[in-house]
Structure formats: C-alpha cells, structure tokens
Motif scaffolding. Sequence first.
Motif, PDB file in Angstrom:
ATOM      1  N   LEU A 186       0.818  -1.136   0.155  1.00 14.37           N
ATOM      2  CA  LEU A 186      -0.089  -0.068   0.019  1.00 14.37           C
ATOM      3  C   LEU A 186       0.890   1.194  -0.010  1.00 14.37           C
ATOM      4  CD1 LEU A 186      -2.790   1.293   0.244  1.00 14.37           C
ATOM      5  CD2 LEU A 186      -2.711   1.291   2.754  1.00 14.37           C
ATOM      6  N   TYR A 187       1.021   1.671  -1.308  1.00 12.86           N
ATOM      7  CA  TYR A 187       1.924   2.907  -1.205  1.00 12.86           C
ATOM      8  C   TYR A 187       1.222   4.283  -0.836  1.00 12.86           C
ATOM      9  CZ  TYR A 187       4.648  -0.310  -3.799  1.00 12.86           C
ATOM     10  OH  TYR A 187       5.466  -1.224  -4.399  1.00 12.86           O
ATOM     11  N   GLY A 188       1.848   5.083  -0.177  1.00 14.97           N
ATOM     12  CA  GLY A 188       1.255   6.076   0.392  1.00 14.97           C
ATOM     13  C   GLY A 188       0.133   5.897   1.531  1.00 14.97           C
ATOM     14  N   ALA A 189       0.507   4.837   2.351  1.00 14.24           N
ATOM     15  CA  ALA A 189      -0.450   4.414   3.566  1.00 14.24           C
ATOM     16  C   ALA A 189      -0.281   5.500   4.581  1.00 14.24           C
ATOM     17  CB  ALA A 189       0.334   3.163   4.124  1.00 14.24           C
ATOM     18  N   SER A 190      -1.713   5.569   5.230  1.00 18.19           N
ATOM     19  CA  SER A 190      -1.637   6.547   6.272  1.00 18.19           C
ATOM     20  C   SER A 190      -1.152   5.895   7.556  1.00 18.19           C
ATOM     21  CB  SER A 190      -3.225   6.928   6.551  1.00 18.19           C
ATOM     22  OG  SER A 190      -3.888   5.979   6.997  1.00 18.19           O
ATOM     23  N   ALA A 206       6.282  -4.681   1.301  1.00 20.27           N
ATOM     24  CA  ALA A 206       5.782  -3.506   2.025  1.00 20.27           C
ATOM     25  C   ALA A 206       6.399  -2.389   1.746  1.00 20.27           C
ATOM     26  CB  ALA A 206       6.150  -3.692   3.777  1.00 20.27           C
ATOM     27  N   SER A 207       5.445  -1.290   1.426  1.00 21.84           N
ATOM     28  CA  SER A 207       5.863  -0.131   1.013  1.00 21.84           C
ATOM     29  C   SER A 207       6.812   0.659   1.990  1.00 21.84           C
ATOM     30  CB  SER A 207       4.620   0.795   0.477  1.00 21.84           C
ATOM     31  OG  SER A 207       3.968   1.181   1.551  1.00 21.84           O
ATOM     32  N   ARG A 208       7.469   1.909   1.566  1.00 24.43           N
ATOM     33  CA  ARG A 208       8.122   2.473   2.673  1.00 24.43           C
ATOM     34  C   ARG A 208       7.433   3.116   3.932  1.00 24.43           C
ATOM     35  NH1 ARG A 208      12.404   6.422  -0.186  1.00 24.43           N
ATOM     36  NH2 ARG A 208      10.945   6.792  -1.919  1.00 24.43           N
ATOM     37  N   SER A 209       6.000   3.846   3.263  1.00 20.58           N
ATOM     38  CA  SER A 209       5.169   4.234   4.177  1.00 20.58           C
ATOM     39  C   SER A 209       4.562   3.211   5.248  1.00 20.58           C
ATOM     40  CB  SER A 209       3.947   4.932   3.553  1.00 20.58           C
ATOM     41  OG  SER A 209       3.054   4.091   2.702  1.00 20.58           O
ATOM     42  N   GLU A 210       4.132   2.313   4.725  1.00 21.62           N
ATOM     43  CA  GLU A 210       3.887   1.058   5.671  1.00 21.62           C
ATOM     44  C   GLU A 210       4.932   0.451   6.696  1.00 21.62           C
ATOM     45  OE1 GLU A 210       1.739  -2.645   4.212  1.00 21.62           O
ATOM     46  OE2 GLU A 210       2.472  -1.750   2.386  1.00 21.62           O
ATOM     47  N   TRP A 247       5.840   4.184   8.790  1.00 21.99           N
ATOM     48  CA  TRP A 247       4.901   4.466   9.933  1.00 21.99           C
ATOM     49  C   TRP A 247       4.977   3.309  11.087  1.00 21.99           C
ATOM     50  CZ3 TRP A 247       3.349   8.857  10.373  1.00 21.99           C
ATOM     51  CH2 TRP A 247       2.957   9.924   9.506  1.00 21.99           C
ATOM     52  N   TRP A 248       5.019   2.045  10.583  1.00 25.67           N
ATOM     53  CA  TRP A 248       4.942   1.135  12.028  1.00 25.67           C
ATOM     54  C   TRP A 248       6.155   1.531  12.772  1.00 25.67           C
ATOM     55  CZ3 TRP A 248       3.005  -1.387  15.310  1.00 25.67           C
ATOM     56  CH2 TRP A 248       3.682  -2.132  16.114  1.00 25.67           C
ATOM     57  N   ALA A 249       7.319   1.856  12.207  1.00 26.55           N
ATOM     58  CA  ALA A 249       8.715   1.891  12.963  1.00 26.55           C
ATOM     59  C   ALA A 249       8.373   3.045  13.669  1.00 26.55           C
ATOM     60  CB  ALA A 249       9.782   2.265  11.942  1.00 26.55           C
ATOM     61  N   LEU A 250       7.419   4.233  13.361  1.00 29.02           N
ATOM     62  CA  LEU A 250       7.461   5.246  14.289  1.00 29.02           C
ATOM     63  C   LEU A 250       6.560   4.873  15.586  1.00 29.02           C
ATOM     64  CD1 LEU A 250       7.613   8.441  15.058  1.00 29.02           C
ATOM     65  CD2 LEU A 250       5.500   8.703  13.529  1.00 29.02           C
ATOM     66  N   PRO A 274      14.096   3.570  -2.258  1.00 29.21           N
ATOM     67  CA  PRO A 274      12.863   3.431  -2.920  1.00 29.21           C
ATOM     68  C   PRO A 274      12.441   2.171  -3.530  1.00 29.21           C
ATOM     69  CG  PRO A 274      14.523   4.399  -4.400  1.00 29.21           C
ATOM     70  CD  PRO A 274      15.441   4.354  -3.129  1.00 29.21           C
ATOM     71  N   THR A 275      11.186   2.242  -3.951  1.00 27.24           N
ATOM     72  CA  THR A 275      10.374   0.777  -4.275  1.00 27.24           C
ATOM     73  C   THR A 275      11.346   0.566  -5.858  1.00 27.24           C
ATOM     74  OG1 THR A 275       8.655   1.201  -3.333  1.00 27.24           O
ATOM     75  CG2 THR A 275       8.347   0.008  -5.185  1.00 27.24           C
ATOM     76  N   ASN A 276      11.592  -0.585  -6.011  1.00 32.12           N
ATOM     77  CA  ASN A 276      12.111  -1.194  -7.288  1.00 32.12           C
ATOM     78  C   ASN A 276      11.141  -2.106  -7.887  1.00 32.12           C
ATOM     79  OD1 ASN A 276      13.225  -2.465  -9.355  1.00 32.12           O
ATOM     80  ND2 ASN A 276      15.165  -2.641  -8.095  1.00 32.12           N
ATOM     81  N   PRO A 277      10.312  -1.517  -8.999  1.00 31.73           N
ATOM     82  CA  PRO A 277       9.253  -2.334  -9.701  1.00 31.73           C
ATOM     83  C   PRO A 277       9.785  -4.141  -9.895  1.00 31.73           C
ATOM     84  CG  PRO A 277       9.461  -0.359 -10.901  1.00 31.73           C
ATOM     85  CD  PRO A 277      10.717  -0.615  -9.764  1.00 31.73           C
ATOM     86  N   ALA A 278      10.838  -4.359  -9.938  1.00 27.48           N
ATOM     87  CA  ALA A 278      11.320  -5.410 -10.301  1.00 27.48           C
ATOM     88  C   ALA A 278      11.016  -6.430  -8.812  1.00 27.48           C
ATOM     89  CB  ALA A 278      12.725  -5.568 -10.500  1.00 27.48           C
ATOM     90  N   GLY A 279      10.816  -5.697  -7.728  1.00 29.55           N
ATOM     91  CA  GLY A 279      10.405  -6.435  -6.538  1.00 29.55           C
ATOM     92  C   GLY A 279       9.234  -7.038  -6.678  1.00 29.55           C
ATOM     93  N   SER A 280       8.605  -7.128  -7.713  1.00 29.42           N
ATOM     94  CA  SER A 280       7.177  -7.742  -7.754  1.00 29.42           C
ATOM     95  C   SER A 280       7.321  -9.116  -7.828  1.00 29.42           C
ATOM     96  CB  SER A 280       6.541  -7.017  -9.072  1.00 29.42           C
ATOM     97  OG  SER A 280       6.906  -7.354 -10.181  1.00 29.42           O
ATOM     98  N   ARG A 281       8.539  -9.630  -8.214  1.00 30.39           N
ATOM     99  CA  ARG A 281       8.889 -10.998  -8.299  1.00 30.39           C
ATOM    100  C   ARG A 281       8.610 -11.652  -6.850  1.00 30.39           C
ATOM    101  NH1 ARG A 281      14.583 -12.689  -7.274  1.00 30.39           N
ATOM    102  NH2 ARG A 281      15.607 -10.661  -6.187  1.00 30.39           N
TER     103      ARG A 281
END
Length: 152
Positions: A21-25, A44-48, A51-54, A142-149
Amino acid sequence: MSNAPAPQSAPAAEVPLSAPLYGASFGQAIQRFFKKYATFSGRASRSEYWWWALANYLIITVLYILIAVGGAYDPNTGLIVAGPLAIIAYVVLGIYGLAVIVPNLAITWRRLHDTNRSGGFFFLALIPFVGWIILLVLTLLPTNPAGSRFDA
C-alpha cells in the motif's frame, strides 16, 4: 444557478493485503502490520514500514519513560530501585517485545522485497557495528518495480 453539492468521487478500491500500500496513512500502516502478522511473502511500501517504525518507537519510548518514572529512591543504599510502576512497565515491555518480534521481522523482510532484495538481507544487521546501518539504508531505498517477483 443552484447550490447543488459537488459530486463525490467513488472511494478508492481497497488495496489487497497481498499488495503493498503505497502512500499508506499511519492508521492503515498499523492495521496492515497486524493483519500481516507473520507474512513474509509479498512486499511492504516505505510508508507501511516507516509508519510502523514510528509507532513502535513511540510505544517503546513511553514504556521506558514509565520505567524511569517508576523508580523509587532507597534511602538505605542511596540507589534508585524499581518501584511497582517500573516493574509493571518492564513486564509490559517484555510481553510487547515478544508479541512484535515476528511481525517486525516480517515487515522488514517484506520491505526488503519491495526494494528487490531477498529478505535474507535482514541478517546483514548481525554484522557488528555497521550491520544495522546497512539494513537502515536498505529499508530507506525507494521501491524497485522488479520487486514484484516476490509477490505471492
């Protein structure tokens, strides 16, 4: 000329748990963290992740503050000993630590997948002195689209 309300756009489609979920609140990130408690597959997106780390940092900080405040001065020895509040906070901290150790590992694993790296890169954190820095840098990438593997 009428004052009709503006049409509301349709709500965004719910992103499935199997997708990042990119841009997760803040709230969404916490919910997804607990829903994917021990899920090591997927991403897991950076925001996910952050936010949990915080949230995790804040919870642990509050518990340590309770431990510090819960100390009691012992006039016989001149030392500060753990009072009842500190003991309760220690117990809660221990239970909390055990409760989130697996999901913390899982979300880090999924975050590494999102950067197109194997979750096994987590073990770089075991390198003395610099391992945690390497892991920090990898989770900041940042997200790498190749991570979809890694999607399940």
